[in-house]
Design a protein around this motif. Structure first.
Motif, short mmCIF file in Angstrom:
data_model
loop_
_atom_site.label_atom_id
_atom_site.label_comp_id
_atom_site.label_asym_id
_atom_site.label_seq_id
_atom_site.Cartn_x
_atom_site.Cartn_y
_atom_site.Cartn_z
N THR A 30 34.23 52.96 -7.94
CA THR A 30 34.75 54.25 -7.47
C THR A 30 33.67 55.04 -6.72
OG1 THR A 30 34.21 55.50 -9.48
CG2 THR A 30 36.33 54.36 -9.46
N GLN A 31 32.45 54.57 -6.77
CA GLN A 31 31.35 55.25 -6.08
C GLN A 31 31.06 54.53 -4.75
OE1 GLN A 31 30.26 58.18 -7.38
NE2 GLN A 31 31.91 57.71 -8.84
N ALA A 32 31.53 55.12 -3.68
CA ALA A 32 31.46 54.44 -2.37
C ALA A 32 30.04 54.01 -2.00
CB ALA A 32 32.04 55.35 -1.29
N GLN B 243 41.30 53.42 -5.29
CA GLN B 243 40.14 53.98 -4.56
C GLN B 243 38.98 52.98 -4.57
OE1 GLN B 243 40.17 56.63 -2.63
NE2 GLN B 243 38.09 56.09 -1.99
N ARG C 163 39.67 50.60 -1.87
CA ARG C 163 39.44 51.26 -0.58
C ARG C 163 37.93 51.29 -0.28
NH1 ARG C 163 42.42 55.91 -1.34
NH2 ARG C 163 44.32 55.10 -0.41
N ASN C 164 37.14 51.59 -1.30
CA ASN C 164 35.68 51.63 -1.11
C ASN C 164 35.13 50.27 -0.71
OD1 ASN C 164 35.66 54.32 -1.78
ND2 ASN C 164 35.04 54.00 -3.91
N GLU D 231 36.10 49.68 2.98
CA GLU D 231 35.28 50.50 3.89
C GLU D 231 33.85 49.99 3.94
OE1 GLU D 231 36.51 52.53 6.05
OE2 GLU D 231 38.47 52.20 5.15
#
Ligand code: NAI
Ligand SMILES: C[C@@H](CO)CCC[C@@H](C)[C@H]1CC[C@H]2[C@@H]3[C@H](O)CC4=CC(=O)CC[C@]4(C)[C@H]3CC[C@]12C
Length: 385
Positions: free
Chosen positions: A84-86, A123, A126-127, A130
């Protein structure tokens, strides 16, 4: 590589490949590499991927067993981090050729909030996407789940279905909802330009219920049976078939996909594949007895001992108890309306898409998968005494 008796070495396929003269040039990242499936993927990569130079293992909780892997020819890098920490994900992904994203919150028992499940599974994914785009990683394999298809809220059966079988995939539970959203993100990301201008190639694997060494729910059933004097009581009709797949074969499919994505990008990019093998179609309970039976447990009853309406009532009662007790303790029993519906709905796959697209054949036969799992349950029994 140091050996681990729980996992052993896969039989004959590509044995010794890692010793061959092929150039070791690839960097792989496995998120969730310390989980039930992740550990098998990690060990399988080390055994079966001769091109591996570095293997990064990213997980919220790192296992002590990682240490033994660090003495082998492949550089093993353990990274404690949170999907959860991009920024943590981006740092881990930078420089990797392939990402296998298995990290996820697998919770159908109400242990974690829906928001947390969404945060980690959606999320987090998603991270990862990305990070691939920003750092130039081109190949992403996502561990999805059969649950993105079903069973759906109506409890409609999915009988020997394949990736094209029409089915009304409608969910309300946070876990399948999150897996479906994450899978969609991964598939939509296929073709996006990554740093350097080349296209991202993604695909998603959808295992059915995974079993094998390290399976927590199997362990729970085993201990429950021991507490009940060596007995488990049938709750689900034997006629309800449930798809199951051996963890070693799921890991093997991940390794193959990761290897073939580059060469077959046009065919495999943006595709989904059910994860399957030759494990027999049986009810969830009868299937578990394939392993728990030889370990001394007995499934009592040829028909469910309690009427279905009573199970529905008990499942609802468990939800109420969970809610009432939440300020005091975490009450998360196996039975709740969702797990009851899951166990009570036929969901089996029959497909050869993975074989046609990238030559997948199960690495472990049903007999071997069964033997390995029994041996593991017996070891659990030994360590419990
Ligand atoms: N167990 C099953 O029957 C099936 C599992 N799957 C999928 O396979 C994947 C792996 O599942 P399992 O191995 O069964 O679960 P697991 O809980 O054993 O492994 C998940 C791993 O992800 C890690 N993780 C969780 N949250 C994280 C975070 N915020 N940041 C970094 N790491 C985190 C955990 O520490 C754990 O090591 C999941 O994506 C799950 O949805 C799909 C189909 C069936
Ligand atoms: C009513 C009980 C009587 O014995 C039996 C309860 C069994 C359930 C705990 C399991 C039945 C089906 C399982 C799920 C299924 O295998 C598909 C899954 C896919 C995933 O991606 C994660 C795990 C799971 C949801 C799995 C969880 C346990 C069951 C609900």
């Amino acid at each position: 590589m140091a050996s681990d008796s729980r996992f052993g070495r896969p039989g004959t396929v590509a044995a010794g490949m890692a010793d061959s003269a092929q150039a070791q040039k690839l960097v792989y990242l496995v998120t969730g590499g310390c989980g039930f499936l992740g550990e098998h993927v990690v060990r399988m990569l080390l055994q079966q991927e001769p091109q591996l130079r570095e293997l990064r293992i990213f997980d919220l909780h790192l296992g002590p067993w990682l240490e033994e892997l660090k003495t082998g020819p492949v550089q093993v890098t353990a990274i404690q981090g949170d999907v959860t920490q991009a920024h943590e994900v981006a740092a881990a992904v930078a420089g990797a050729h392939v990402v296998i994203h298995t990290a996820g919150l697998v919770d159908v028992f109400g242990k974690t909030s829906p928001e947390t499940i969404h945060e980690v599974n959606v999320q987090g994914t998603r991270n990862v996407i990305e990070a691939c785009v920003q750092t130039g990683t081109r190949f992403l394999v996502y561990t999805s789940s059969m649950e993105v298809v079903g069973p759906n809220v109506k409890g409609q059966p999915f009988y020997r279905g394949n990736e094209n079988t029409p089915y009304e995939a409608v969910h309300r539970h946070p876990y399948p909802c999150s897996k479906a959203l994450a899978e969609q993100l991964v598939l939509e990301a296929n073709g996006r330009k990554v740093l350097g201008g080349l296209p991202l190639v993604t695909c998603a694997l959808r295992p059915t219920g995974i079993y094998g060494e390290g399976h927590q729910i199997m362990r729970d059933f085993y201990h429950q049976g021991l507490r009940l004097g060596g007995r488990l009581f049938r709750a689900i009709p034997a006629s309800v078939e449930h798809g199951r797949v051996y963890v070693g074969n799921v890991a093997w499919m991940h390794v193959l996909v990761a290897r073939e994505l580059e060469h077959r990008a046009a065919l495999m990019g943006g595709q989904v594949y059910f994860c399957y093998d030759n494990s027999p179609y049986k009810s969830y309970e009868d299937f578990n007895m394939e392993f728990l039976g030889p370990c001394g447990l007995r499934l009592v009853g040829t028909h469910p001992l309690l009427p279905y309406w009573l199970l529905v009532f008990l499942a609802a009662l468990n939800v109420l108890l969970q809610w009432l007790l939440r300020p005091l303790l975490l009450y998360a029993p196996l039975l709740n309306p969702y797990t009851l519906a899951m166990a009570n709905t036929t969901f089996t796959v029959s497909t050869d898409k993975a074989r046609r697209h990238f030559g997948y054949e199960p690495l472990f036969s049903w007999e071997e998968s069964r033997t390995r799992t029994i041996r593991w349950v017996q070891a659990v029994e030994g360590s419990a005494q």
